[in-house]
Design an enzyme around this catalytic site. Structure first.
Site, PDB file in Angstrom:
ATOM      1  N   CYS A 138       0.892  -1.099  -0.130  1.00 20.22           N
ATOM      2  CA  CYS A 138      -0.079   0.027  -0.006  1.00 20.22           C
ATOM      3  C   CYS A 138       0.905   1.219  -0.114  1.00 20.22           C
ATOM      4  CB  CYS A 138      -0.950   0.127   1.254  1.00 20.22           C
ATOM      5  SG  CYS A 138      -2.048   1.560   1.340  1.00 20.22           S
ATOM      6  N   CYS A 141      -0.439   4.078   2.100  1.00 22.72           N
ATOM      7  CA  CYS A 141       0.086   3.997   3.518  1.00 22.72           C
ATOM      8  C   CYS A 141       1.448   4.205   4.031  1.00 22.72           C
ATOM      9  CB  CYS A 141      -0.461   2.582   4.121  1.00 22.72           C
ATOM     10  SG  CYS A 141      -2.043   1.811   3.333  1.00 22.72           S
ATOM     11  N   ASP A 142       2.319   3.589   3.121  1.00 22.53           N
ATOM     12  CA  ASP A 142       3.789   3.613   3.691  1.00 22.53           C
ATOM     13  C   ASP A 142       4.608   4.260   2.781  1.00 22.53           C
ATOM     14  OD1 ASP A 142       3.085   1.697   5.585  1.00 22.53           O
ATOM     15  OD2 ASP A 142       3.150  -0.147   3.958  1.00 22.53           O
TER      16      ASP A 142
END
Ligand code: NDP
Length: 312
Positions: A138, A141-142
């Site tokens: 992701c 997200c990261d």
């Protein structure tokens, strides 16, 4: 099947942000929800490291902590959270019949499905070893953790293209590794990728090993499938974007699913093809896939379940 049946007004299947948010709202509406947590209690977020994009956590949190907090909050209002799996459903008539792997049969007046989706992985041992230590599924997200660094993204679909352009804004360089010589992504996304100066295409290539120093990722070995030649990409992060599989196996034949097996909901609602069955989170969303959007649809599902019960 009904001999040892238990009854509930609201059954929630799945325990990610969608399931827990549905549980909080359903419990506060006095529906006394019963939740079956599923194969991966807490859902996909428990496989990520830090979460910095969920509103309300100014210093960030981890997936595991957030899921523990959500569980406590759902239990505080009376959700019966159970460890276990749903193995069979029958939505032909109400109350709906749900079988679980502990041998129970539950008769539910409403059902909220929040079973999520599972990111597909390449299947390399090194990929699993460095998951959360440089390997992620992701970018939203990261990606932030790789600011100013070099990363690779694997895949050639819309998700990979979108995530490559997102990463290109944060990272020094993005290698986009695709197993063929043309992208599957839409033309518009292809143009975006091709017009981003710091994305380098690595065509006709498959990853063969994630390289690391036993702590974090330091590179990715890829093999050109046309020549058999290997090459090392010096990267600190590897993003895998080769698609997701919605967790809908148990609902096949009971609900309308789209061609990729996601549950079809009426736009703007969480209503499925069966009155009284609602779907929230990634199991019905292959577009946003964020914890906060999953939580939002979990809230919608509980409100819709409560209204359905009041009017029936
Ligand atoms: P897709 O299934 O569309 O693409 C998956 C990509 O991964 C393909 O390029 C595929 O290669 C590659 N791939 C699959 N398995 C492997 C493997 N084992 N090794 C290497 N590569 C592999 O998934 P997406 O998540 O990209 O998209 C899912 C759906 O969501 C699509 O319908 C997409 O259009 C949609 N979507 C739309 C967006 C938008 O409109 N903004 C944004 C994101 C998704 P190959 O091409 O060779 O099959």
């Amino acid at each position: 099947m009904e001999d040892n049946a238990e009854k509930t007004r609201c059954m929630i299947i799945g325990s990610g942000p969608a399931g827990y948010t549905a549980a909080i709202y359903a419990a506060r509406a006095d529906l006394k929800p019963v939740m079956y947590q599923g194969l991966q209690p807490g859902g996909q977020l428990t496989t990520t490291s830090e979460i910095d994009n969920f509103p309300g956590y100014p210093s960030g949190t981890t997936g595991t902590e957030m899921m523990e907090d959500l569980k406590k909050q759902a239990e505080r209002f009376g959700t019966d959270v159970r460890w276990g799996l749903v193995t069979e459903v029958n939505f032909e008539e109400r109350p709906f019949k749900i079988k679980t792997d502990d041998g129970k049969v539950i008769l539910a007046e409403t059902v909220i499905i929040a079973t999520g989706a599972t990111a597909r992985w390449l299947g390399l041992e090194s990929e699993r070893r460095y998951q959360g230590f440089g390997v992620s599924a992701c970018a939203t997200c990261d990606g932030f953790f790789f600011r100013g660094l070099n990363v690779a993204i694997v895949g050639g679909g819309d998700t990979a293209a979108e995530e490559a352009t997102y990463l290109a804004k944060l990272c020094k360089k993005v290698y986009m590794v695709h197993r063929r010589g043309e992208l599957r992504a839409s033309k518009a996304m292809q143009h975006k990728v091709m017009n981003t100066a710091n994305i380098e295409m690595v065509w006709n290539s498959k990853p063969v090993e994630v390289v690391g120093d036993n702590k974090v990722v330091t590179g990715l070995m890829v093999e050109d499938v046309t020549t058999g030649q290997s090459r090392r990409l010096d990267v600190d992060g590897v993003f895998v974007a080769i698609g997701h599989t919605p967790n809908t196996e148990v609902f096949k034949g009971q609900l309308n699913l789209d061609e990729a097996a996601y549950i079809v909901t009426i736009p703007g609602t969480t209503k499925t093809s069966i009155d009284g069955v609602f779907a929230a989170g990634d199991v019905q969303d292959h577009h946003y896939r964020q914890a906060v959007t999953a939580a939002g649809t979990g809230c919608m599902a509980a409100i819709e379940a409560e209204r359905f019960l009041s009017s029936n």
